[in-house]
Scaffold this active site. Structure first.
Site: not given
Ligand SMILES: *[C@@H]1O[C@H](CO)[C@@H](O)[C@H](O)[C@H]1NC(C)=O
Length: 363
Positions: A215, A238
């Site tokens: 993430d 991310h």
């Protein structure tokens, strides 16, 4: 001649005695911890902590080589001294069954502490089975953050690595003056919700870390001010996101954030949204009235940022109309998408750009 030693004697006590520095050294093995990875060492670690915390002089807790099984554990302040170091040559491992800590917010939590350093070592939360559960769509515990600091100040974490967190790897919440140097975070690129480092309600945080996760590499939540990030290596992951800001009307703003030269590593094909400010973040797309963020984002600088993006929109400032983002600076940004030019998107974002900025700034 004979009077000299007498004269110096008090001086000797003044200057030499204190230099036999009185650091209390506490080896977790002496408290019953077992380096075998299967006996529960939680109580032993807590006993060492209790003694370190009660010590009026600086204290050093030592974790030797080996694997130490810990359940979710809280190292609670306030302490009698402001210098507790925890030196790890070993690895802390979570129980193999993810349910043991999966409903706790944190696996290893420091709360209300002042002057704690964690040097070296590894945390292995063994999150893979929980990720599989989550990815299969079954109902599973939400998972624990591997390492959290809450309501604390003057924290140093150096040379620590975190592997396979159930949820976030590291959370800094309600803290002041936190330095994370050479911290390494590793989880697979498809592991759900495994943000690398999350910072919120905290001031004076300095990060310098190598992050590979599923993430956000760094996620910045409400009330993060004077945050400095340098030499962040991110990917897979991310990127660095200032988000999750739209959930509550009373959340504090984000101010004075500097991201200086994070560079994606060789594994850089999977950095999604390298630069992201999302005031309209709405998990599950429900319960976010009007998508209007109550909080303000200002003075965010991105300097010397190079890398590749897995999505075409490499720079995305999605700010709210009620509280537009202001004072955003882009200086020397170069991000590509599949060897093509990436795109930038701005909504309600104000600021300036300097030097080469690719994709072309939309500020
Ligand atoms: C912004 O934050 C940095 C640390 O990241 C600090 O050195 C600087 O003084 C802050 N600037 C302001 C205006 O507060």
């Amino acid at each position: 001649m004979t009077t000299c030693p007498l004269l110096f004697l008090p001086l000797l006590f003044l200057f030499i005695i204190p230099s036999f520095s009185s650091v209390t050294k506490l080896n977790v093995l002496s408290y019953g911890a077992k380096p075998d990875g299967s006996a529960d060492s939680t109580k032993a670690f807590l006993a060492a902590w209790t003694q370190a915390c009660a010590s009026t002089s600086p204290a050093s807790i030592y974790v030797p080589r080996g694997m130490f099984l810990l359940r979710n554990v809280k190292f609670q302040g306030q302490c009698k001294n402001r210098a507790i170091s925890i030196r790890l040559d070993g690895t802390l491992v979570a129980p193999a069954d993810y349910r043991a800590i999966g409903n706790a917010d944190s696996w290893v939590l420091f709360q209300d502490v002042d002057g704690v350093s964690i040097l070296g070592g590894k945390l292995d939360a063994r999150g893979t089975a929980l990720w599989a559960c989550k990815n299969s769509g079954k109902s599973c515990p939400s998972g624990a953050t591997s390492l959290s600091f809450s309501k604390s100040k003057n924290i140093v974490v150096a040379g620590l690595s975190s592997e396979n967190s159930q949820m976030f790897h590291i959370v800094i919440n309600g803290c002041q003056n936190v330095k994370m140097q050479g911290v390494t975070v590793t989880a697979s690129g498809d592991s759900p919700n495994t943000d690398g480092i999350h910072v919120q309600l905290s001031s004076g945080v300095i990060l310098n870390s190598k992050i590979q996760t599923g993430d956000d590499c760094v996620s910045i939540g409400p009330g993060a001010t004077n945050l400095w990030m340098e030499q962040i290596t991110c990917g897979p992951g991310h990127g660095i996101s200032i988000g999750s800001l739209g959930k509550d009307q009373n959340e504090a703003g984000v101010q004075n954030v500097t991201v200086k030269r994070p560079h994606s590593s060789e594994l850089r094909m999977n950095v999604q949204n390298p630069i992201l400010i999302d005031q309209n973040y709405c998990p599950g797309n429900n319960n976010c009235p009007d998508q209007v963020s109550g909080i303000k984002v200002s003075d965010v600088t991105y300097r010397d940022i190079h890398g590749t993006s897995a999505t075409q929109v490499a720079v995305n400032f999605d700010c709210s109309s009620k509280h537009p983002c202001s004072g955003i600076r882009l200086e020397g940004v170069s991000l590509t998408y599949k060897n093509e030019l990436a795109a930038a998107s701005c909504k309600h974002a104000g600021g300036t750009s300097f030097g080469v900025v690719q994709p072309t700034s939309c500020l």
